[in-house]
Design a protein around this motif. Structure first.
Motif, PDB file in Angstrom:
ATOM      1  N   THR A  22     -19.182   9.445  26.228  1.00 20.87           N
ATOM      2  CA  THR A  22     -19.668   8.662  25.107  1.00 20.87           C
ATOM      3  C   THR A  22     -18.507   8.190  24.251  1.00 20.87           C
ATOM      4  O   THR A  22     -17.426   8.769  24.275  1.00 20.87           O
ATOM      5  CB  THR A  22     -20.654   9.476  24.241  1.00 20.87           C
ATOM      6  N   LYS A  23     -18.774   7.133  23.491  1.00 21.07           N
ATOM      7  CA  LYS A  23     -17.773   6.619  22.563  1.00 21.07           C
ATOM      8  C   LYS A  23     -17.986   7.172  21.159  1.00 21.07           C
ATOM      9  O   LYS A  23     -17.177   6.964  20.290  1.00 21.07           O
ATOM     10  CB  LYS A  23     -17.849   5.096  22.499  1.00 21.07           C
ATOM     11  N   LYS A  24     -19.100   7.857  20.957  1.00 21.95           N
ATOM     12  CA  LYS A  24     -19.424   8.346  19.621  1.00 21.95           C
ATOM     13  C   LYS A  24     -18.454   9.431  19.184  1.00 21.95           C
ATOM     14  O   LYS A  24     -18.066  10.290  19.950  1.00 21.95           O
ATOM     15  CB  LYS A  24     -20.843   8.912  19.581  1.00 21.95           C
ATOM     16  N   LYS A  25     -18.085   9.359  17.909  1.00 24.18           N
ATOM     17  CA  LYS A  25     -17.259  10.402  17.304  1.00 24.18           C
ATOM     18  C   LYS A  25     -18.083  11.102  16.253  1.00 24.18           C
ATOM     19  O   LYS A  25     -18.960  10.508  15.639  1.00 24.18           O
ATOM     20  CB  LYS A  25     -16.017   9.790  16.655  1.00 24.18           C
ATOM     21  N   LYS A  26     -17.791  12.373  16.048  1.00 22.99           N
ATOM     22  CA  LYS A  26     -18.493  13.109  15.011  1.00 22.99           C
ATOM     23  C   LYS A  26     -17.992  12.646  13.648  1.00 22.99           C
ATOM     24  O   LYS A  26     -16.788  12.614  13.396  1.00 22.99           O
ATOM     25  CB  LYS A  26     -18.263  14.604  15.154  1.00 22.99           C
ATOM     26  N   SER A  27     -18.929  12.326  12.784  1.00 22.99           N
ATOM     27  CA  SER A  27     -18.556  11.923  11.437  1.00 22.99           C
ATOM     28  C   SER A  27     -18.266  13.154  10.598  1.00 22.99           C
ATOM     29  O   SER A  27     -18.651  14.277  10.948  1.00 22.99           O
ATOM     30  CB  SER A  27     -19.677  11.110  10.796  1.00 22.99           C
ATOM     31  N   GLN A  28     -17.603  12.933   9.478  1.00 23.93           N
ATOM     32  CA  GLN A  28     -17.309  14.037   8.570  1.00 23.93           C
ATOM     33  C   GLN A  28     -18.603  14.630   8.030  1.00 23.93           C
ATOM     34  O   GLN A  28     -18.720  15.839   7.862  1.00 23.93           O
ATOM     35  CB  GLN A  28     -16.417  13.536   7.424  1.00 23.93           C
ATOM     36  N   TYR A  29     -19.582  13.772   7.783  1.00 22.94           N
ATOM     37  CA  TYR A  29     -20.881  14.234   7.286  1.00 22.94           C
ATOM     38  C   TYR A  29     -21.549  15.170   8.297  1.00 22.94           C
ATOM     39  O   TYR A  29     -22.086  16.206   7.920  1.00 22.94           O
ATOM     40  CB  TYR A  29     -21.791  13.034   6.995  1.00 22.94           C
ATOM     41  N   SER A  30     -21.496  14.824   9.578  1.00 24.27           N
ATOM     42  CA  SER A  30     -22.152  15.670  10.586  1.00 24.27           C
ATOM     43  C   SER A  30     -21.459  17.023  10.713  1.00 24.27           C
ATOM     44  O   SER A  30     -22.115  18.042  10.937  1.00 24.27           O
ATOM     45  CB  SER A  30     -22.205  14.964  11.934  1.00 24.27           C
ATOM     46  N   ILE A  31     -20.161  17.052  10.541  1.00 20.48           N
ATOM     47  CA  ILE A  31     -19.427  18.313  10.600  1.00 20.48           C
ATOM     48  C   ILE A  31     -19.797  19.188   9.407  1.00 20.48           C
ATOM     49  O   ILE A  31     -20.046  20.392   9.548  1.00 20.48           O
ATOM     50  CB  ILE A  31     -17.903  18.050  10.637  1.00 20.48           C
ATOM     51  N   GLN A  32     -19.886  18.566   8.219  1.00 17.64           N
ATOM     52  CA  GLN A  32     -20.278  19.308   7.019  1.00 17.64           C
ATOM     53  C   GLN A  32     -21.708  19.827   7.141  1.00 17.64           C
ATOM     54  O   GLN A  32     -22.005  20.975   6.776  1.00 17.64           O
ATOM     55  CB  GLN A  32     -20.156  18.416   5.786  1.00 17.64           C
ATOM     56  N   LEU A  33     -22.596  18.988   7.661  1.00 22.83           N
ATOM     57  CA  LEU A  33     -23.993  19.375   7.832  1.00 22.83           C
ATOM     58  C   LEU A  33     -24.118  20.558   8.793  1.00 22.83           C
ATOM     59  O   LEU A  33     -24.888  21.492   8.561  1.00 22.83           O
ATOM     60  CB  LEU A  33     -24.814  18.190   8.328  1.00 22.83           C
ATOM     61  N   LYS A  34     -23.347  20.539   9.866  1.00 20.08           N
ATOM     62  CA  LYS A  34     -23.385  21.623  10.844  1.00 20.08           C
ATOM     63  C   LYS A  34     -22.935  22.939  10.217  1.00 20.08           C
ATOM     64  O   LYS A  34     -23.544  23.988  10.451  1.00 20.08           O
ATOM     65  CB  LYS A  34     -22.493  21.272  12.037  1.00 20.08           C
ATOM     66  N   GLU A  35     -21.904  22.906   9.386  1.00 15.74           N
ATOM     67  CA  GLU A  35     -21.441  24.117   8.711  1.00 15.74           C
ATOM     68  C   GLU A  35     -22.490  24.639   7.739  1.00 15.74           C
ATOM     69  O   GLU A  35     -22.727  25.837   7.642  1.00 15.74           O
ATOM     70  CB  GLU A  35     -20.127  23.851   7.966  1.00 15.74           C
ATOM     71  N   LYS A  36     -23.146  23.719   7.029  1.00 13.34           N
ATOM     72  CA  LYS A  36     -24.193  24.122   6.091  1.00 13.34           C
ATOM     73  C   LYS A  36     -25.354  24.759   6.844  1.00 13.34           C
ATOM     74  O   LYS A  36     -25.898  25.789   6.425  1.00 13.34           O
ATOM     75  CB  LYS A  36     -24.693  22.921   5.294  1.00 13.34           C
ATOM     76  N   GLN A  37     -25.726  24.173   7.971  1.00 11.95           N
ATOM     77  CA  GLN A  37     -26.832  24.712   8.758  1.00 11.95           C
ATOM     78  C   GLN A  37     -26.489  26.091   9.325  1.00 11.95           C
ATOM     79  O   GLN A  37     -27.346  26.967   9.396  1.00 11.95           O
ATOM     80  CB  GLN A  37     -27.206  23.752   9.886  1.00 11.95           C
ATOM     81  N   LYS A  38     -25.240  26.292   9.738  1.00 15.83           N
ATOM     82  CA  LYS A  38     -24.828  27.613  10.224  1.00 15.83           C
ATOM     83  C   LYS A  38     -25.009  28.656   9.131  1.00 15.83           C
ATOM     84  O   LYS A  38     -25.530  29.744   9.375  1.00 15.83           O
ATOM     85  CB  LYS A  38     -23.351  27.591  10.650  1.00 15.83           C
ATOM     86  N   VAL A 155     -19.029  23.158   0.588  1.00 16.78           N
ATOM     87  CA  VAL A 155     -18.826  22.716  -0.794  1.00 16.78           C
ATOM     88  C   VAL A 155     -18.711  21.193  -0.845  1.00 16.78           C
ATOM     89  O   VAL A 155     -19.296  20.542  -1.719  1.00 16.78           O
ATOM     90  CB  VAL A 155     -17.561  23.377  -1.395  1.00 16.78           C
ATOM     91  N   GLU A 156     -18.000  20.609   0.111  1.00 20.78           N
ATOM     92  CA  GLU A 156     -17.902  19.144   0.170  1.00 20.78           C
ATOM     93  C   GLU A 156     -19.259  18.505   0.427  1.00 20.78           C
ATOM     94  O   GLU A 156     -19.572  17.459  -0.141  1.00 20.78           O
ATOM     95  CB  GLU A 156     -16.923  18.721   1.272  1.00 20.78           C
ATOM     96  N   TYR A 157     -20.060  19.121   1.283  1.00 23.28           N
ATOM     97  CA  TYR A 157     -21.394  18.583   1.559  1.00 23.28           C
ATOM     98  C   TYR A 157     -22.224  18.561   0.296  1.00 23.28           C
ATOM     99  O   TYR A 157     -22.875  17.569  -0.009  1.00 23.28           O
ATOM    100  CB  TYR A 157     -22.078  19.442   2.632  1.00 23.28           C
ATOM    101  N   TYR A 158     -22.217  19.653  -0.460  1.00 21.92           N
ATOM    102  CA  TYR A 158     -23.044  19.724  -1.667  1.00 21.92           C
ATOM    103  C   TYR A 158     -22.427  18.994  -2.851  1.00 21.92           C
ATOM    104  O   TYR A 158     -23.108  18.803  -3.867  1.00 21.92           O
ATOM    105  CB  TYR A 158     -23.324  21.179  -2.030  1.00 21.92           C
ATOM    106  N   SER A 159     -21.181  18.585  -2.760  1.00 28.47           N
ATOM    107  CA  SER A 159     -20.588  17.836  -3.878  1.00 28.47           C
ATOM    108  C   SER A 159     -21.264  16.483  -4.057  1.00 28.47           C
ATOM    109  O   SER A 159     -21.190  15.894  -5.134  1.00 28.47           O
ATOM    110  CB  SER A 159     -19.084  17.660  -3.665  1.00 28.47           C
ATOM    111  N   ARG A 160     -21.952  16.009  -3.047  1.00 24.89           N
ATOM    112  CA  ARG A 160     -22.699  14.754  -3.157  1.00 24.89           C
ATOM    113  C   ARG A 160     -23.952  14.902  -3.986  1.00 24.89           C
ATOM    114  O   ARG A 160     -24.445  13.947  -4.574  1.00 24.89           O
ATOM    115  CB  ARG A 160     -23.130  14.269  -1.778  1.00 24.89           C
ATOM    116  N   TYR A 161     -24.517  16.125  -4.011  1.00 27.43           N
ATOM    117  CA  TYR A 161     -25.818  16.340  -4.622  1.00 27.43           C
ATOM    118  C   TYR A 161     -25.747  17.004  -5.994  1.00 27.43           C
ATOM    119  O   TYR A 161     -26.754  17.091  -6.675  1.00 27.43           O
ATOM    120  CB  TYR A 161     -26.701  17.191  -3.712  1.00 27.43           C
TER     121      TYR A 161
END
Length: 162
Positions: A22-38, A155-161
């Protein structure tokens, strides 16, 4: 010889990153979301409760990420799991909910209770009609966690909210 014609992204997610598929790259948001979900799934808490802990951690004077981990590690259900009274965190939650735990002599049925050092945790086993006493002697440091987590991404993920 045949080739796989099913959904490619499911395979990529399951098998991790395989170059050339695939050509898709993981975005920074998806990496942050994955850490939050863990973090959420490990401690068994909801998004709303994690957001509350995050707001408390933001108000602290120490490092936000480490304070967030300290809040999660000092929950009563996690303390019971770490002391070895229960083999899993859901089992520890059930022990607390069913009233088998006393903290400092008071019966507790709230798994999210924040414990402190020098708290005394009593467990009562009705089948044996006896108490077992445990002492909360120290708060677990990040390097002693059972899983790898990058709390700064949370922390970066929740800094948006917040």
């Amino acid at each position: 010889m045949s080739r796989f014609l099913g959904p490619r992204l499911k395979k990529i997610r399951r098998l991790a990153a395989l170059p050339g598929l695939t050509k898709k790259k993981k975005s920074q948001y998806s990496i942050q979301l994955k850490e939050k979900q863990k973090l959420r799934f490990y401690y068994g808490i909801t998004d709303k409760k994690l957001l509350i802990y995050m707001r408390i951690a933001l108000q602290s004077k120490s490092s936000t990420g480490l304070f967030l981990l300290k809040l999660l590690e000092t929950r009563l259900d996690n303390i019971i799991f770490k002391l070895g009274i229960a083999s899993t965190i859901p089992e520890a939650r059930q022990l607390v909910n069913h009233g088998h735990i006393k903290v400092n002599g008071n019966k507790v049925d709230i798994p999210s209770l924040q414990c402190h050092t020098k708290d005394i945790v009593l467990t009562y086993y009705k089948t044996y009609k006896k108490y077992e006493i445990f002492y909360v002697d120290k708060i677990i440091h990040k390097k002693f966690l059972d899983f790898k987590i990058d709390e700064l991404l949370v922390v970066e993920y929740y800094s948006r909210y917040t």
